[in-house]
Motif scaffolding. Structure first.
Motif, PDB file in Angstrom:
ATOM      1  N   LEU A   1      -6.539  14.403   3.781  1.00  8.16           N
ATOM      2  CA  LEU A   1      -5.971  14.249   2.438  1.00  8.16           C
ATOM      3  C   LEU A   1      -5.435  15.608   1.999  1.00  8.16           C
ATOM      4  N   VAL A   2      -4.135  15.675   1.730  1.00  7.29           N
ATOM      5  CA  VAL A   2      -3.471  16.940   1.435  1.00  7.29           C
ATOM      6  C   VAL A   2      -2.891  16.902   0.024  1.00  7.29           C
ATOM      7  N   VAL A   3      -3.189  17.936  -0.758  1.00  9.72           N
ATOM      8  CA  VAL A   3      -2.533  18.137  -2.056  1.00  9.72           C
ATOM      9  C   VAL A   3      -1.446  19.190  -1.832  1.00  9.72           C
ATOM     10  N   ARG A   4      -0.175  18.797  -2.073  1.00 15.22           N
ATOM     11  CA  ARG A   4       0.939  19.702  -1.806  1.00 15.22           C
ATOM     12  C   ARG A   4       1.915  19.699  -2.975  1.00 15.22           C
ATOM     13  N   ASP A   5       2.778  20.693  -2.958  1.00 15.34           N
ATOM     14  CA  ASP A   5       3.821  20.785  -3.974  1.00 15.34           C
ATOM     15  C   ASP A   5       4.747  19.569  -3.863  1.00 15.34           C
ATOM     16  N   GLN A   6       5.098  18.992  -5.004  1.00 21.31           N
ATOM     17  CA  GLN A   6       5.918  17.781  -4.973  1.00 21.31           C
ATOM     18  C   GLN A   6       7.307  18.036  -4.391  1.00 21.31           C
ATOM     19  N   GLY A   7       7.864  19.208  -4.661  1.00 22.00           N
ATOM     20  CA  GLY A   7       9.198  19.504  -4.174  1.00 22.00           C
ATOM     21  C   GLY A   7       9.232  20.185  -2.828  1.00 22.00           C
ATOM     22  N   ASN A   8       8.135  20.840  -2.436  1.00 20.47           N
ATOM     23  CA  ASN A   8       8.081  21.587  -1.174  1.00 20.47           C
ATOM     24  C   ASN A   8       6.890  21.079  -0.360  1.00 20.47           C
ATOM     25  N   SER A   9       7.148  20.180   0.608  1.00 24.05           N
ATOM     26  CA  SER A   9       6.059  19.539   1.348  1.00 24.05           C
ATOM     27  C   SER A   9       5.287  20.516   2.224  1.00 24.05           C
TER      28      SER A   9
ATOM     29  N   ALA B   1       2.204  18.361  -8.447  1.00 20.81           N
ATOM     30  CA  ALA B   1       1.759  18.210  -7.066  1.00 20.81           C
ATOM     31  C   ALA B   1       1.532  16.743  -6.775  1.00 20.81           C
ATOM     32  N   VAL B   2       1.505  16.406  -5.503  1.00 19.68           N
ATOM     33  CA  VAL B   2       1.192  15.051  -5.061  1.00 19.68           C
ATOM     34  C   VAL B   2       0.076  15.136  -4.028  1.00 19.68           C
ATOM     35  N   ALA B   3      -0.688  14.040  -3.879  1.00 21.04           N
ATOM     36  CA  ALA B   3      -1.743  13.942  -2.866  1.00 21.04           C
ATOM     37  C   ALA B   3      -1.317  12.907  -1.837  1.00 21.04           C
ATOM     38  N   VAL B   4      -1.375  13.284  -0.554  1.00 19.05           N
ATOM     39  CA  VAL B   4      -0.928  12.410   0.531  1.00 19.05           C
ATOM     40  C   VAL B   4      -2.048  12.273   1.552  1.00 19.05           C
ATOM     41  N   LEU B   5      -2.352  11.022   1.929  1.00 15.01           N
ATOM     42  CA  LEU B   5      -3.320  10.765   2.995  1.00 15.01           C
ATOM     43  C   LEU B   5      -2.555  10.666   4.309  1.00 15.01           C
TER      44      LEU B   5
ATOM     45  N   THR C   1       0.832  -1.187   0.000  1.00 17.33           N
ATOM     46  CA  THR C   1       0.000   0.000   0.000  1.00 17.33           C
ATOM     47  C   THR C   1       0.873   1.245   0.000  1.00 17.33           C
ATOM     48  N   THR C   2       0.276   2.358  -0.376  1.00 18.15           N
ATOM     49  CA  THR C   2       0.964   3.636  -0.355  1.00 18.15           C
ATOM     50  C   THR C   2       0.012   4.706   0.118  1.00 18.15           C
ATOM     51  N   ASP C   3       0.559   5.770   0.661  1.00 18.43           N
ATOM     52  CA  ASP C   3      -0.275   6.872   1.129  1.00 18.43           C
ATOM     53  C   ASP C   3      -0.236   8.050   0.170  1.00 18.43           C
ATOM     54  N   THR C   4       0.371   7.878  -1.005  1.00 16.50           N
ATOM     55  CA  THR C   4       0.625   9.002  -1.905  1.00 16.50           C
ATOM     56  C   THR C   4       0.148   8.701  -3.325  1.00 16.50           C
ATOM     57  N   ILE C   5      -0.470   9.724  -3.949  1.00 19.23           N
ATOM     58  CA  ILE C   5      -0.784   9.674  -5.383  1.00 19.23           C
ATOM     59  C   ILE C   5       0.183  10.607  -6.088  1.00 19.23           C
ATOM     60  N   LEU C   6       0.978  10.053  -6.997  1.00 20.24           N
ATOM     61  CA  LEU C   6       1.985  10.827  -7.722  1.00 20.24           C
ATOM     62  C   LEU C   6       1.377  11.480  -8.959  1.00 20.24           C
ATOM     63  N   PRO C   7       2.044  12.482  -9.536  1.00 17.43           N
ATOM     64  CA  PRO C   7       1.520  13.153 -10.735  1.00 17.43           C
ATOM     65  C   PRO C   7       1.206  12.154 -11.846  1.00 17.43           C
ATOM     66  N   GLY C   8       0.026  12.313 -12.454  1.00 12.26           N
ATOM     67  CA  GLY C   8      -0.405  11.445 -13.536  1.00 12.26           C
ATOM     68  C   GLY C   8      -0.935  10.106 -13.088  1.00 12.26           C
ATOM     69  N   LYS C   9      -0.962   9.848 -11.770  1.00 11.08           N
ATOM     70  CA  LYS C   9      -1.436   8.571 -11.238  1.00 11.08           C
ATOM     71  C   LYS C   9      -2.762   8.777 -10.510  1.00 11.08           C
ATOM     72  N   GLY C  10      -3.294   7.672  -9.963  1.00  6.94           N
ATOM     73  CA  GLY C  10      -4.541   7.777  -9.222  1.00  6.94           C
ATOM     74  C   GLY C  10      -5.025   6.432  -8.737  1.00  6.94           C
TER      75      GLY C  10
ATOM     76  N   LEU D   1      -6.507   4.239  -1.157  1.00  9.08           N
ATOM     77  CA  LEU D   1      -5.247   4.828  -0.711  1.00  9.08           C
ATOM     78  C   LEU D   1      -5.215   4.682   0.808  1.00  9.08           C
ATOM     79  N   VAL D   2      -4.106   4.204   1.355  1.00  8.91           N
ATOM     80  CA  VAL D   2      -4.030   3.893   2.776  1.00  8.91           C
ATOM     81  C   VAL D   2      -2.982   4.781   3.434  1.00  8.91           C
ATOM     82  N   SER D   3      -3.330   5.377   4.598  1.00  8.51           N
ATOM     83  CA  SER D   3      -2.374   6.215   5.320  1.00  8.51           C
ATOM     84  C   SER D   3      -1.192   5.385   5.813  1.00  8.51           C
ATOM     85  N   LYS D   4      -0.090   6.028   6.114  1.00  9.00           N
ATOM     86  CA  LYS D   4       1.147   5.330   6.455  1.00  9.00           C
ATOM     87  C   LYS D   4       0.967   4.420   7.662  1.00  9.00           C
ATOM     88  N   SER D   5       0.200   4.874   8.669  1.00 11.61           N
ATOM     89  CA  SER D   5      -0.009   4.058   9.858  1.00 11.61           C
ATOM     90  C   SER D   5      -1.045   2.966   9.645  1.00 11.61           C
TER      91      SER D   5
END
Length: 710
Positions: free
Chosen positions: A147-155, A137-141, A39-48, A55-59
């Motif tokens: 669920l946060v959408v943030r800059d890929q290079g600047n968290s 940007a990336v989306a992180v749970l 599992t992963t907690d992140t959606i990368l650009p162009g993915k989904g 999508l599962v949180s890290k914990s």
């Protein structure tokens, strides 16, 4: 990769012989488990994610996906607790976008935005703040469910987060009001086909909020332990549970806000786990028109029940003391029937109803029959009344309250179809006969067991009890108070302990010292509160007699007694609005005791220590151990002085007959203290006391003698 619940095995062609069927099965299972756990907690650009992927949180505590709100074909994008999917609420995102084709649904990220798509068409996308757009940007749970959408290079550069769009529920760590980091003013919202509401911060009051339903606003206050005030009260952060493994969230339903806590099942009692309301506003059905939900009625004892022809929509929640989900029809209306059976809608009067339900619609009709016909012509009409013109109710019935005595309001409820399957009449008759016999036998058995229980509980200390009081066993009290471990008060009468009954009902248990008048006061308290109910009188839930121990079980008042807020240096100042609310509530409670009960009840000990405050600072008169019931003719007089010095009316000392005016005098002293914030009794020289009424009278005489009085 997002979890999709499956995987594939490949032959590696390394000159190794093909695996046997058993080995192949093991290999497929092993690869499948590896894929499911990757599992992963992140959606990368162009993915989904798409379909039933999550999508599962890290914990591993939260998951994001397309989930149904209940049985049906609709899905919503949402976050839920992963380890309790069958019992987890869903914290909706995506502006409540409805998905009907799950395999064709997807959540994808492109550029700086998140997109919900169905069959390739974009149904919703996140709105990033202007000027901060990022090309990638990336989306992180997160582990708090955000669920946060943030800059890929600047968290640290957050472009969008689900906590700013909570829908009708929010998790600990989220906030109401202005979020300065994102510039979003956050509120909870409720929407249905016939009603809507919102919950927002009221920065003019400490921890204040405004609950709005269909345009009607009602103010309340969050308790300090529940929220943290930030930015001078412009935002309120929902605190995390005190225990590390506690699971809570804030739920906004129509006309009611509740802090829900997960209650684990009790294996010893074969119980079922469920969500329990740890705190609610309004706090009971007598002060909240939506507390009992749709087709739920508030009874004289303060409990909720379904009207005839309806049953709880979620029985487990009702069993745990959460009623706002309301009741559902046992039988469908004729206009909703499929025509397979004979049917006919009927109307039945609601028994002992007080006042009109919420949101009546006026209809032009000349007679009662015309009014009934107007309701029957509309499938969404559920009730009618012709008492003061024709009034109809559409879709729902809220604010149903049952009165203890006339006058009653005549409302006719539309009942479901009377199904009459002719082929099944004989079978149905046999079933009814057997069911009736079993019910009668069960009733007899329950009556015998109840009689035995009451006999064993009381032992030699039997006495008659009126009203809907529960008789608790000592084991129940001991378990509810965790062996009397949380003491919240102590006095000459004994000690008070905090506890929780099954269903998350917060209680206060008074353990009386059985000395002198204590036994008499115990009986007075039980017999007095056992037959009266009022929103400004503390509610006695039940009692327990164990040997020489006498225990009284009350509803818990989160804000304690009035004296702690008036005279304690540690407490904050009460606003004038709250003081007026408290004074008016005490007056209403006394008026009920003096004028509206069958016999006039004189409390005899009105003082700030005996005024308790609930979560909304609604006052409730407590401690009826000294109360006296008098007939309306007031022929008898009290001879033994009762009460507290400083609040005693003059007639107690002068030997005059005691009437309800004695309580009014005590209330006047309390009113002085509410206004001034000072005790009416002061300790002066050599330990003597100065009482304000005596002091004021002396000052008045001095003014008269000096020629300045009138």
């Amino acid at each position: 990769m997002p979890t999709n619940g499956g995987g594939a095995a490949r032959s590696l062609g390394l000159g190794i012989s093909p695996p046997k069927p058993a080995a192949l099965l093991f290999l497929l299972l092993h690869c499948s488990l590896r894929a499911a756990s990757a599992t992963t907690d992140t959606i990368l650009p162009g993915k989904g994610i798409s379909g039933n992927e999550t999508l599962v949180s890290k914990s591993g505590g939260f998951e994001l996906g397309f989930f149904p709100p209940g049985p049906g074909i609709h899905y919503f994008l949402g976050v839920r607790f992963r380890n309790m999917a069958g019992n987890s609420p869903t914290f909706w995102l995506g502006d409540r976008v409805v998905i009907t084709d799950l395999p064709a649904a997807s959540l994808e990220i492109f550029g700086d935005s998140l997109y919900i798509k169905e069959n390739g068409a974009s149904l919703w996308w996140s709105l990033s703040p202007g000027g901060n757009a990022s090309s990638a940007a990336v989306a992180v749970l997160h582990d708090n469910g955000n669920l946060v959408v943030r800059d890929q290079g600047n968290s640290s550069l957050v472009l969008w987060q689900s906590f700013d769009y909570p829908g009708d529920a929010m998790l600990p760590g989220a906030r109401l009001g202005l979020d300065r980091d994102t510039g979003k003013n956050v509120s909870l919202t409720f929407k249905s086909f016939s009603h809507n509401g919102s919950l927002s911060v009221d920065a003019t009051r400490r921890n204040g909020f405004v609950l709005t339903t269909d345009g009607h606003a009602n103010g309340g206050t969050f308790p300090d332990w529940m929220v943290s005030s930030q930015d001078n009260g412009s935002s309120l952060l929902l605190n995390r549970p005190e225990t590390a493994n506690g699971t809570e969230f804030l739920q906004f339903n129509l006309g009611q806000i509740s802090l829900m806590r997960w209650s684990e099942p009790d294996p010893a009692a074969n119980g079922t786990g469920g969500w329990v309301a740890r705190w609610s506003f309004p706090s009971d059905c007598k002060s909240g028109r939506f507390f009992c939900g749709d087709f739920g009625a508030c009874t004289g004892s303060g409990k909720c029940g379904c009207v005839d022809g309806f049953a709880p929509s979620y029985p487990i929640e009702w069993g745990l003391g959460y009623f706002v989900t309301g009741c559902s029809r046992s039988l469908p209306l004729s206009c909703e029937s499929d025509g397979q059976t004979e049917h006919d809608d009927s109307f039945a009067p609601l028994d002992k109803l007080q006042g009109l339900p919420y949101n009546a619609q006026d209809e032009v009709a000349g007679t009662d029959e015309d009014c009934r016909a107007a309701c029957r012509s509309k499938c969404y009409c559920v009730a009618y009344s012709y008492g003061h013109g024709c009034k109809l109710w559409y879709h729902n019935l809220y604010n149903l309250s049952l009165a203890a005595r006339p006058p009653y309001t005549k409302i006719y409820l539309r009942l479901g179809s009377k199904l009459r399957n002719k082929k099944g009449l004989q079978t149905r008759g046999i079933v009814l006969l057997v069911t009736g016999f079993i019910g009668l036998a069960s009733l007899v058995l329950i009556s015998v067991l109840l009689w035995k229980f009451r006999r064993d509980s009381f032992g030699a200390g039997k006495f008659e009890v009126e009203g809907p009081l529960a008789v608790y066993s000592y084991a129940q009290i001991k378990k509810a108070t965790m062996n009397f471990s949380d003491k919240i008060g102590e006095g000459g009468f004994g000690s008070v302990f905090r506890g929780t009954m099954p269903g998350s009902t917060a209680i206060a248990v008074k353990d009386l010292k059985v000395l002198g008048q204590a036994e008499k006061q115990f009986r007075t308290e039980v017999q007095t509160l056992g037959m009266i109910q009022h929103s400004n009188l503390v509610r006695l839930l039940g009692f327990c007699v164990k040997g020489k121990r006498r225990l009284l079980v009350y509803e818990c008042m989160p804000n304690g007694s009035l004296d702690a807020h008036l005279f304690s240096e540690k407490s904050g100042l009460l606003s004038w609005n709250v003081r007026c609310q408290i004074a008016l509530g005490i007056a209403k409670g006394l008026a009920y005791l003096h004028e509206e009960c069958e016999d006039c009840i004189i409390h005899c000990d009105i003082k700030p220590e005996n005024i308790l405050l609930d979560a909304e600072f609604c006052p409730k008169i407590a401690d009826f151990g000294m109360a006296k019931l008098l007939g309306r003719e007031f022929n008898s007089a009290l001879t033994t002085i009762r009460g507290t010095m400083g609040y005693l009316a003059p007639e107690w000392i002068s030997g005059l007959p005691i009437t309800k005016k004695a309580d009014v005098y005590s209330f006047g002293i309390v009113l002085f203290e509410i206004i001034s914030g000072r005790r009416s009794t002061e300790v002066v020289k050599f330990g003597s006391h100065r009482y304000f009424p005596v002091y004021a009278a002396a000052q008045g005489r001095l003014l008269v003698h000096s020629g300045r009085g009138e």
